[in-house]
Design a protein around this motif. Structure first.
Motif, PDB file in Angstrom:
ATOM      1  N   LEU A  75     -10.473   2.298  39.710  1.00 42.39           N
ATOM      2  CA  LEU A  75      -9.334   1.506  39.752  1.00 42.39           C
ATOM      3  C   LEU A  75      -8.402   1.895  40.901  1.00 42.39           C
ATOM      4  CD1 LEU A  75      -8.458   1.105  35.909  1.00 42.39           C
ATOM      5  CD2 LEU A  75      -9.513  -0.592  37.524  1.00 42.39           C
ATOM      6  N   LEU A  76      -7.849   2.972  40.995  1.00 39.25           N
ATOM      7  CA  LEU A  76      -7.248   3.408  42.071  1.00 39.25           C
ATOM      8  C   LEU A  76      -7.825   3.140  43.509  1.00 39.25           C
ATOM      9  CD1 LEU A  76      -5.470   6.768  40.822  1.00 39.25           C
ATOM     10  CD2 LEU A  76      -4.472   4.545  40.740  1.00 39.25           C
ATOM     11  N   ASP A  77      -9.015   3.573  43.568  1.00 36.59           N
ATOM     12  CA  ASP A  77      -9.848   3.423  44.826  1.00 36.59           C
ATOM     13  C   ASP A  77      -9.961   1.941  45.182  1.00 36.59           C
ATOM     14  OD1 ASP A  77     -10.150   6.083  45.222  1.00 36.59           O
ATOM     15  OD2 ASP A  77     -12.312   6.101  44.330  1.00 36.59           O
ATOM     16  N   ASP A 160      -0.890   0.545  38.269  1.00 42.32           N
ATOM     17  CA  ASP A 160       0.037   1.255  37.552  1.00 42.32           C
ATOM     18  C   ASP A 160      -0.385   1.668  36.317  1.00 42.32           C
ATOM     19  OD1 ASP A 160       2.819   2.107  37.408  1.00 42.32           O
ATOM     20  OD2 ASP A 160       3.139   0.854  35.525  1.00 42.32           O
ATOM     21  N   ASP A 161      -1.622   1.082  35.476  1.00 38.72           N
ATOM     22  CA  ASP A 161      -2.114   1.318  34.382  1.00 38.72           C
ATOM     23  C   ASP A 161      -3.025   2.632  34.647  1.00 38.72           C
ATOM     24  OD1 ASP A 161      -0.902  -0.678  32.646  1.00 38.72           O
ATOM     25  OD2 ASP A 161      -2.629  -1.828  33.050  1.00 38.72           O
ATOM     26  N   ALA A 162      -3.875   2.540  35.774  1.00 39.77           N
ATOM     27  CA  ALA A 162      -4.469   3.626  36.427  1.00 39.77           C
ATOM     28  C   ALA A 162      -3.823   5.003  36.619  1.00 39.77           C
ATOM     29  CB  ALA A 162      -5.355   3.233  37.398  1.00 39.77           C
ATOM     30  N   HIS A 356     -10.837  10.338  48.280  1.00 40.14           N
ATOM     31  CA  HIS A 356     -10.418   9.340  47.559  1.00 40.14           C
ATOM     32  C   HIS A 356      -9.839   8.232  48.334  1.00 40.14           C
ATOM     33  CE1 HIS A 356     -11.109  11.484  43.809  1.00 40.14           C
ATOM     34  NE2 HIS A 356     -10.405  12.331  44.092  1.00 40.14           N
ATOM     35  N   TYR A 357     -10.189   7.145  48.085  1.00 37.76           N
ATOM     36  CA  TYR A 357      -9.859   5.779  49.080  1.00 37.76           C
ATOM     37  C   TYR A 357      -8.338   5.802  49.116  1.00 37.76           C
ATOM     38  CZ  TYR A 357     -14.905   4.500  48.605  1.00 37.76           C
ATOM     39  OH  TYR A 357     -16.161   4.683  48.745  1.00 37.76           O
ATOM     40  N   GLN A 358      -7.684   5.919  47.897  1.00 40.75           N
ATOM     41  CA  GLN A 358      -6.125   5.966  48.066  1.00 40.75           C
ATOM     42  C   GLN A 358      -5.442   6.708  48.976  1.00 40.75           C
ATOM     43  OE1 GLN A 358      -3.410   3.746  47.232  1.00 40.75           O
ATOM     44  NE2 GLN A 358      -4.665   3.353  45.373  1.00 40.75           N
ATOM     45  N   ALA A 359      -6.141   7.884  49.176  1.00 41.89           N
ATOM     46  CA  ALA A 359      -5.576   8.752  50.109  1.00 41.89           C
ATOM     47  C   ALA A 359      -5.689   8.091  51.600  1.00 41.89           C
ATOM     48  CB  ALA A 359      -6.198   9.995  50.260  1.00 41.89           C
TER      49      ALA A 359
END
Length: 472
Positions: A75-77, A160-162, A356-359
């Motif tokens: 989900l973050l990704d 935010d949930d993730a 990680h895509y968020q990074a």
């Protein structure tokens, strides 16, 4: 130089590694077939140590449903993928069917040259995720799938949930959002990610990234257990009660430090907390106060340790948590760290081994080369637009640099393995058969100064790179 090295029978392979403060020469001797294949461990001690370390990691995350974490990370990704696509869509390049090169996208975003690699990673990642079409023949991109406002807003609410399920503090949501909203400016170097990560000098966001989330908590406690077990091992062998000498390189906000000091308890320790930034040294003094045996010093892993005042064979344990991927050449950095260890000293790394895509929309901006750096990575990552090594690559790098690698943690089959945060450790191997760096340096003295390296490191093997390497 090749003629001089070829005249030394103990040198059978070498590699010239360029550096901003002078070049390094790695030299290796004949391969010892009886040595190891990279999987050897200290039998008995290592087997029990990794079992106990894994148990400590598990205990640190008790109460967490580890099976849910890969889905939460996804989900973050997903949110990061939508953020990338949204920023690219604003260039208007992909609002028709015309194909575009990566260079055109970089230019349209006004990207600072040092961050161009991040945009290229975005393009490849979106293509791999079927959000962008890549023509493999021309290398051109087209047909971007961009999110609607409603889709992007929903993803941000889901983030935010993730975040909460992964164990990140609430400040991480604010950080992710702030970085996403400033991405065009960040790429242009018109603002800095440090301002977002450390608002008004606060470190709680960074602590959430390196200490509080579940994968980091697991890895920090597993690493701490390995070091505490090493302290007990040496205590049984030492006479006179010498304290355990620990060097932590790139200690940052001290997320791993805290776990290690707790695991060591009352064990006498000479703990040298180091970082390249004075900010983190001051933070350490504030956070850990007058903890017995704790000292602080500046240390840059990309510079020769001896030139920074560090003494060879002066530490029993070296810890490097989420820092060694910043080494411009990991082989050189590992060889230098090995020389700071006593014979059979222990090296413990904590490293992210998957992207990680968020990074890619946040922390990666801290990993770009500085504007005044002529090059970036000169090791196996050269020219690949990537930062992290896989766990297998780390094991091979440790083995080549002169370490006996321990089994990587978490082990295969563990619920956290897929998230990519690993503990990679190794014990310094006796240097039988390694060339004498001093003898090599003296032999090279006949060459003009401009043709000589600033430093020479002896390693067990020279691993190939895409930019340099010579052997015979």
């Amino acid at each position: 130089m090749a003629d001089v090295l070829s005249a030394l029978p103990e040198v059978t392979a070498w590699q010239w590694v360029p550096g901003s403060e002078g070049d390094t020469l790695l030299v290796a001797g004949p391969v010892d077939d009886a040595r190891t294949d990279g999987r050897a461990t200290d039998t008995g001690w290592a087997e029990q140590a990794v079992v106990d370390a894994g148990a400590s990691g598990d205990a640190a995350v008790t109460g967490t449903d580890l099976a849910e974490l890969p889905a939460l990370m996804r989900l973050l990704d997903e949110t990061a993928l939508l953020t990338m696509a949204r920023v690219l869509d604003r260039t208007r390049l992909f609002r028709d069917a015309a194909p575009h090169t990566a260079a055109e996208v970089v230019a349209a975003l006004g990207t600072a040259p040092r961050h161009a690699w991040i945009v290229r990673r975005w393009l490849r990642t979106l293509a791999e995720e079927s959000r962008l079409v890549l023509d493999p023949t021309t290398g051109h991109y087209r047909e971007l799938t961009a999110p609607s406002r409603a889709e992007y807003a929903h993803a941000r609410r889901t983030l935010d949930d993730a975040r909460s399920g992964m164990g990140y503090p609430e400040s991480m949501t604010r950080f992710f959002f702030a970085a996403a909203d400033r991405l065009p400016l960040l790429l242009q170097d018109r603002t800095s990610l440090q301002e977002v990560l450390f608002p008004e000098g606060e470190t709680d966001t960074a602590e959430g990234n390196y200490r509080d989330n579940v994968p980091s908590r697991w890895a920090n406690h597993a690493a701490a257990d390995l070091i505490a077990r090493e302290a007990r091992r040496r205590e049984r062998r030492e006479i006179g009660g010498r304290p355990l000498r620990v060097l932590e390189a790139g200690a940052g906000v001290g997320g791993t430090t805290e776990a290690v000091l707790s695991a060591l308890g009352s064990t006498p320790v000479d703990y040298l907390f180091t970082d390249v930034s004075r900010f983190f040294l001051q933070t350490s003094r504030t956070r850990f106060g007058t903890h017995p045996g704790l000292r602080q010093a500046l240390f840059d892993i990309n510079r020769d340790p001896t030139a920074q005042g560090f003494t060879p064979a002066s530490h029993d344990v070296i810890l490097a948590a989420n820092v060694l991927h910043n080494a411009r050449h990991v082989g050189c950095a590992l060889a230098a760290l090995r020389e700071l260890l006593v014979p059979d000293g222990l090296l413990v790394l904590v490293e992210s081994c998957r992207e990680h895509y968020q990074a890619l929309t946040s922390m990666y901006l801290l990993m770009s080369p500085q504007a005044d750096e002529e090059g970036w990575f000169t090791d196996l990552r050269a020219g690949q637009d990537r930062v992290f090594l896989t766990e297998g690559e780390w094991v091979r790098q440790l083995d080549a640099a002169g370490f006996r690698p321990l089994p990587v943690l978490p082990p295969d089959g563990h619920p956290l393995t897929a998230l990519g945060q690993h503990v990679v450790a190794g014990r310094a191997r006796p240097g039988h058969g390694r060339p004498d760096p001093g003898r090599v340096t003296r032999a090279l003295a006949q060459l003009p100064e401009t043709a000589r390296p600033v430093r020479v490191h002896a390693v067990d093997r020279v691993l190939p790179t895409t930019t340099s390497g010579a052997s015979r």
